[in-house]
Design an enzyme around this catalytic site. Structure first.
Site, mmCIF file in Angstrom:
data_model
loop_
_atom_site.group_PDB
_atom_site.id
_atom_site.type_symbol
_atom_site.label_atom_id
_atom_site.label_comp_id
_atom_site.label_asym_id
_atom_site.label_seq_id
_atom_site.Cartn_x
_atom_site.Cartn_y
_atom_site.Cartn_z
ATOM 1 N N GLY A 89 -4.281 -1.352 18.266
ATOM 2 C CA GLY A 89 -4.444 -1.539 16.811
ATOM 3 C C GLY A 89 -3.583 -0.546 16.048
ATOM 4 N N LYS B 162 0.874 -1.177 0.000
ATOM 5 C CA LYS B 162 0.000 0.000 0.000
ATOM 6 C C LYS B 162 0.906 1.219 0.000
ATOM 7 C CE LYS B 162 -2.559 1.945 3.552
ATOM 8 N NZ LYS B 162 -3.770 2.215 4.356
ATOM 9 N N GLN C 165 -12.709 8.349 10.601
ATOM 10 C CA GLN C 165 -12.728 6.912 10.887
ATOM 11 C C GLN C 165 -13.833 6.515 11.869
ATOM 12 O OE1 GLN C 165 -10.343 4.709 9.620
ATOM 13 N NE2 GLN C 165 -9.239 6.328 8.562
ATOM 14 N N GLY D 119 -6.070 4.979 17.367
ATOM 15 C CA GLY D 119 -5.541 6.212 16.772
ATOM 16 C C GLY D 119 -4.023 6.282 16.738
ATOM 17 N N SER E 269 -6.252 11.746 16.926
ATOM 18 C CA SER E 269 -4.857 12.059 16.585
ATOM 19 C C SER E 269 -4.127 12.601 17.803
ATOM 20 C CB SER E 269 -4.826 13.111 15.476
ATOM 21 O OG SER E 269 -5.669 12.745 14.435
ATOM 22 N N ARG F 256 -10.893 -1.535 6.881
ATOM 23 C CA ARG F 256 -9.988 -2.525 7.477
ATOM 24 C C ARG F 256 -9.589 -2.112 8.897
ATOM 25 N NH1 ARG F 256 -5.232 0.190 9.096
ATOM 26 N NH2 ARG F 256 -3.510 -0.064 7.643
HETATM 27 P P1 NAD Z 1 -9.663 12.918 11.414
HETATM 28 O O1 NAD Z 1 -8.687 13.990 11.121
HETATM 29 O O2 NAD Z 1 -10.885 12.799 10.569
HETATM 30 O O3 NAD Z 1 -10.163 13.061 12.944
HETATM 31 C C1 NAD Z 1 -9.228 13.300 13.983
HETATM 32 C C2 NAD Z 1 -9.804 12.987 15.330
HETATM 33 O O4 NAD Z 1 -8.825 13.290 16.333
HETATM 34 C C3 NAD Z 1 -11.004 13.839 15.701
HETATM 35 O O5 NAD Z 1 -11.786 13.130 16.649
HETATM 36 C C4 NAD Z 1 -10.363 15.069 16.340
HETATM 37 O O6 NAD Z 1 -11.254 15.755 17.197
HETATM 38 C C5 NAD Z 1 -9.228 14.420 17.105
HETATM 39 N N1 NAD Z 1 -8.050 15.274 17.266
HETATM 40 C C6 NAD Z 1 -7.467 16.063 16.349
HETATM 41 N N2 NAD Z 1 -6.364 16.651 16.874
HETATM 42 C C7 NAD Z 1 -6.259 16.204 18.148
HETATM 43 C C8 NAD Z 1 -5.353 16.433 19.215
HETATM 44 N N3 NAD Z 1 -4.287 17.234 19.066
HETATM 45 N N4 NAD Z 1 -5.561 15.800 20.391
HETATM 46 C C9 NAD Z 1 -6.604 14.957 20.556
HETATM 47 N N5 NAD Z 1 -7.504 14.694 19.575
HETATM 48 C C10 NAD Z 1 -7.337 15.315 18.400
HETATM 49 O O7 NAD Z 1 -8.832 11.562 11.439
HETATM 50 P P2 NAD Z 1 -9.338 10.074 11.195
HETATM 51 O O8 NAD Z 1 -9.196 9.735 9.765
HETATM 52 O O9 NAD Z 1 -10.647 9.867 11.876
HETATM 53 O O10 NAD Z 1 -8.176 9.265 11.965
HETATM 54 C C11 NAD Z 1 -8.088 9.327 13.375
HETATM 55 C C12 NAD Z 1 -6.755 8.754 13.811
HETATM 56 O O11 NAD Z 1 -6.682 7.385 13.470
HETATM 57 C C13 NAD Z 1 -5.541 9.411 13.156
HETATM 58 O O12 NAD Z 1 -4.606 9.683 14.170
HETATM 59 C C14 NAD Z 1 -5.009 8.371 12.199
HETATM 60 O O13 NAD Z 1 -3.630 8.450 12.024
HETATM 61 C C15 NAD Z 1 -5.403 7.100 12.916
HETATM 62 N N6 NAD Z 1 -5.541 5.915 12.043
HETATM 63 C C16 NAD Z 1 -5.121 4.721 12.529
HETATM 64 C C17 NAD Z 1 -5.246 3.587 11.750
HETATM 65 C C18 NAD Z 1 -4.802 2.268 12.287
HETATM 66 O O14 NAD Z 1 -4.794 1.279 11.541
HETATM 67 N N7 NAD Z 1 -4.505 2.158 13.542
HETATM 68 C C19 NAD Z 1 -5.795 3.676 10.463
HETATM 69 C C20 NAD Z 1 -6.248 4.917 10.012
HETATM 70 C C21 NAD Z 1 -6.123 6.036 10.822
#
Ligand code: NAD
Length: 325
Positions: free
Chosen positions: A296, A71, A142, A224, A203, A114
Site C-alpha cells: 500500500g 493533495k 496511523q 509504511g 517508518s 484513507r
Molecule cells: P508516526 O511517526 O506516528 O509513527 C512511526 C512509527 O514507526 C512508530 O511505530 C515508530 O515506532 C516507528 N519507527 C520510527 N522510526 C523507526 C525506524 N527508524 N525504524 C523502524 N520503525 C520506526 O508515523 P505514522 O503517521 O504512524 O506513519 C507511519 C508510516 O506510515 C510513516 O512511514 C508514513 O510515511 C507512512 N504512511 C504511509 C501512507 C500510505 O498511504 N502508504 C500514508 C500515511 C503514512
C-alpha cells in the site's frame, strides 16, 4: 453542487467521513484505476531546504467518479513542538468540466482514514476468511486507524503487536480493549507465528519481519513504505508472496516491492493491482496456504476520493462554509 468554493475543515471531515464511507470510496477508486477509468499524475515531493520540511503534490483524475484534484502538503518535523501534526495536507478539488476550484478540504484526518481503508480493502479481498489473529507492527499515529479498520474485515479474536519503540504499544492495547479483542505484546517471531493477517505501519528502513517467521496463508498489508529507501519486511518475503498493490508504478519505485524488484527477484509483471481483484478480473488469493502481500504505497486518487465524499456530505448537510472566488 452549487456554485462557489466549499470549505471543509478538519473537524467536519472527522464528523462526516467514517470508516465505512472511506472504505467504499477507496475500493471504488482502486477499481476505477484498474479498469482505466481513473489515473494518478506524477508525484512531486521535494525537500524545501527550510524548516527541514518535505513538501509535494499528489494529484489525479477519476473520470468515472468525476473527481479531479490535488493533495498538497508534506512533513514538517518541528510541528510537534508547536502543538501541530507533523504531517500537514490540504486537498483542492476542481470541477472536471470547467477547471474551477470547487472545494478546499482538510487532508490530515482524511489521510489516516484513507490509508486505513486501503489496507482494509486488501484484507477484505485477500485475507483468509477464517483469520482470527491480527498482527500489528507499528504503533504510531496511523496504527490505531489501521487497527480499527482492519478489525471490521474479519472475525478477529486477538491482536498481537510489536513496535521498535515498545513504550508506544499501550495506545494499540487501549483500542483492542475498546474493540473487545484480546491483546498481547509479542516478539517479531511470535507475531509471525500467531498472526493470520499482519499490518506493518512504521517508518522503517530495515526489514522488521523475516520470511521464515511468517506462516503459510498469512496476508500482509505493508503500509509504511512510501518513499525510496524505506523497507518494512525482508525482500525474500516479498519474493515468495503473491504481491498486490494500489499502483504498480509506485510499488516498484517507492513501495515495499522496490527492493525485491531492484535485486531482480521480482518484476512489475508479477505485481497485481488490487483493483483487478475488486473488479473480478483476478482471483486474488488462490489457496489457503498462499502468502499474499499488499504493497500500500498511497496514491493521490485515494485522497481525492475521500475528500470528495467529505465535500459532498458537507454540502448536502449545509455544514460547510461557501465563498465566492
Ligand atoms: P508516526 O511517526 O506516528 O509513527 C512511526 C512509527 O514507526 C512508530 O511505530 C515508530 O515506532 C516507528 N519507527 C520510527 N522510526 C523507526 C525506524 N527508524 N525504524 C523502524 N520503525 C520506526 O508515523 P505514522 O503517521 O504512524 O506513519 C507511519 C508510516 O506510515 C510513516 O512511514 C508514513 O510515511 C507512512 N504512511 C504511509 C501512507 C500510505 O498511504 N502508504 C500514508 C500515511 C503514512
Amino acid at each position: 453542487m452549487q456554485d462557489g468554493l466549499l470549505i471543509v475543515g478538519e473537524d467536519l471531515c472527522q464528523q462526516l467521513v467514517g470508516r465505512e464511507q472511506a472504505f467504499e470510496a477507496v475500493q471504488s477508486v482502486f477499481g476505477a484505476m484498474a479498469s482505466g477509468g481513473a489515473w494518478n499524475f506524477p508525484v512531486v515531493r521535494e525537500a524545501l531546504g527550510y524548516a527541514d520540511a518535505l513538501y509535494g503534490f499528489k494529484s489525479g483524475f477519476d473520470r468515472d467518479g468525476q473527481v479531479l484534484g490535488v493533495k498538497s502538503g508534506g512533513y514538517w518535523p518541528g510541528n510537534a513542538d508547536k502543538g501541530l501534526t507533523n504531517h500537514q495536507s490540504t486537498v483542492f478539488l476542481f470541477d472536471p468540466d470547467t477547471g474551477k476550484l470547487s472545494a478546499l478540504v482538510g487532508g490530515n484526518y482524511l489521510t489516516a482514514v484513507r490509508t486505513a481503508a486501503s489496507s482494509a480493502v486488501s484484507i477484505a479481498h485477500l485475507a483468509r476468511k477464517d483469520a482470527k489473529v491480527l498482527g500489528m507492527v507499528g504503533a504510531g499515529h496511523q496504527s490505531t486507524f489501521q487497527l480499527r479498520a482492519a478489525a471490521e474485515q474479519r472475525d478477529f479474536e486477538k491482536v498481537v503487536a510489536w513496535n521498535p519503540h515498545p513504550d508506544m504499544l499501550p495506545r494499540l492495547a487501549a483500542v483492542a480493549d475498546e474493540l473487545g479483542l484480546e491483546f498481547q505484546a509479542v516478539s517479531q517471531q511470535e507475531l509471525g507465528a500467531q498472526a493470520d493477517v499482519i499490518i506493518t505501519i512504521t517508518s522503517a528502513f530495515e526489514p522488521l519481519l523475516k520470511k521464515e517467521w511468517i506462516k503459510p496463508g498469512t496476508h500482509l498489508a505493508c503500509m509504511g513504505t512510501d518513499t525510496k529507501g524505506k523497507m518494512e519486511v525482508d525482500p525474500a518475503l516479498v519474493t515468495v508472496a503473491t504481491v498486490f498493490t494500489d499502483e504498480v508504478a509506485q510499488s516498484i519505485t517507492i513501495g515495499e516491492a522496490q527492493h525485491a524488484v531492484g535485486a531482480g527477484d521480482l518484476s512489475a509483471e508479477d505485481i497485481t493491482q488490487i483493483g483487478a481483484v475488486i473488479n473480478g478480473e483476478h482471483v486474488g488469493r488462490s489457496s489457503d496456504a498462499e502468502i499474499t502481500l499488499f504493497d500500500g504505497t498511497g496514491v493521490g486518487l485515494q485522497d481525492l476520493a475521500v475528500a470528495s465524499v467529505a465535500a459532498q456530505l458537507a454540502d448536502e448537510a449545509g455544514l460547510a462554509q461557501r465563498i465566492t472566488l
